[in-house]
Design a protein around this motif. Structure first.
Motif: not given
Length: 415
Positions: A43-62
């Protein structure tokens, strides 16, 4: 010498522990996750469809901007800024809410557990659709509640069935503590409660003084236009609403919420502080930035297109491969299709043969508290490619056909 039983602590456990059992989905994980198995069981969402590079930058800023605060304790009710942002998300569904009335939880599953612990005493009755979400059954059974299932069809919960269920309880001299329902793209059935029925269900609940707990994890995963407005958008009194970011962002962040009246909210906060002190500050900050810094609505559209294509692949494969007598739902959103085997077949008994043929599903019995669901199964389409889905259904169809042959050989006996 150590104890003589498999569990040396059997006599020490609380009575409620004996009603707890591993869900059929969790029991399948170790087998269904093998690479050679086509799993239609998850029942997992398909998280591979997320923009991983953008998320990585977001977590770095966070981490660079608010890392010290995000990694510490936070208020038990959760971040005010995130609760306000979530109120904006709820407005898209027609729900008017105040940040004060939202309680952030470790996924909507914790919200279910908190509500069960807040409202249920041993032996209390909960009304729920049949079938219903296995995690809700686990929370209610851990609270030693008695779950009574109500009938459902392709248009969702049947109002007359709710009336009859309440009348039956009245004849017993009993009352239900609440109705638990997933009106939109229901898990596991995939069906959606129609507009007319939503109004009928609310009218029945108001007439009987019945509390409604609305679980709404899937309404944004929509393939054919917007779904009907949630029950909570139609009635602010008498409806407690559960939400989550698991399906629109990331299930691994474990962030959900409960929208409840102030008196209930205060009791939920006491329960949160007693169990986890507070939700994760890092998870909250990541979710806040996802909702305020990223094109999250566009991301939901990406998910919806992907899931719609995979749903269509599953529906097409079922039509192409399954033998006569098999039926299934056609969901307008969400992650699941609910299939019913021909007469005389048993999805739980069939599962070992399916796994031998390298395909997995969840037997229907896991979604009932009363042992029903022997002919039914839940099929997931979110995590596999369309080509893999077709192959999985081809394998499963062979198993079903084999069991039909067994049934017919034994003159209509169980497969």
């Amino acid at each position: 010498m150590s104890g003589t039983t498999l569990d040396d602590y059997t006599g020490r456990y609380a009575s409620r522990v004996h009603g707890m059992a591993q869900s059929e989905i969790r029991a399948l994980f170790s087998v269904a996750s093998r690479p050679e198995v086509v799993s239609l069981a998850g029942g997992n969402p398909y998280t591979a469809a997320l923009p991983m590079d953008e998320l990585g930058e977001m977590f770095t800023r966070l981490l660079s901007q608010v890392g010290a605060e995000a990694l510490g304790y936070c208020p038990g009710q959760g971040s005010v800024a995130l609760r306000e942002a979530l109120c904006g998300v709820l407005e898209l569904s027609g729900i008017r809410a105040s940040a004060d009335d939202l309680v952030l939880t470790t996924g909507a599953q914790q919200g279910l557990d908190l509500l069960a612990r807040t409202f249920l005493d041993p032996g209390d009755i909960v009304l729920a659709e049949g079938p219903t979400y296995v995690g809700a059954l686990g929370a209610f059974q851990a609270a030693q509640a008695d779950v009574r299932h109500l009938p459902m069809d392709d248009d969702g919960l049947i109002p007359a069935g709710l009336e009859e269920g309440l009348a039956a309880l009245q004849r017993e001299g009993r009352q239900a503590k609440f109705l638990y329902t997933i009106p939109t793209y229901q898990n596991p059935a995939g069906v959606t409660l129609t507009e007319d029925r939503r109004e009928e269900i609310l009218a029945i609940a108001e007439r009987h003084g019945l509390l409604v707990i609305e679980d709404d994890p899937y309404s944004m995963i929509s393939f054919e236009g917007a779904p009907p407005a949630p029950l909570r958008a139609r009635a602010e009194r008498g409806v407690i609403y559960l939400g989550t970011v698991s399906k629109i962002f990331a299930a691994g962040l474990r962030l959900g919420w409960v929208l409840a009246p102030p008196a209930v909210r205060d009791k939920l906060l006491l329960a949160i502080e007693a169990s986890i002190l507070c939700p994760s500050g890092l998870t909250q900050e990541a979710t806040l930035r996802f909702l305020t810094e990223m094109e999250w609505r566009q991301q939901v559209k990406v998910f919806n297109t992907l899931y719609r294509d995979r749903r269509d692949a599953l529906l097409g494969a079922l039509t192409d491969y399954m033998p006569e007598g098999m039926t299934w739902t056609r969901p307008g959103g969400g992650l699941f299709i609910w299939a019913t085997l021909p007469e005389g077949l048993d999805s739980k008994a069939m599962l070992p043969r399916a796994l031998q043929e390298r395909v997995a599903y969840v037997p229907g019995t896991g979604f009932y508290a009363d042992g029903n669901g022997r002919r039914e199964m839940r099929l997931n389409f979110s995590t596999q490619t369309s080509e893999t889905i077709r192959e999985g259904v081809r394998r499963l169809a062979g198993v079903v056909a084999s069991d039909i042959d067994l049934r017919d050989t034994f003159a209509g006996g169980a497969a």
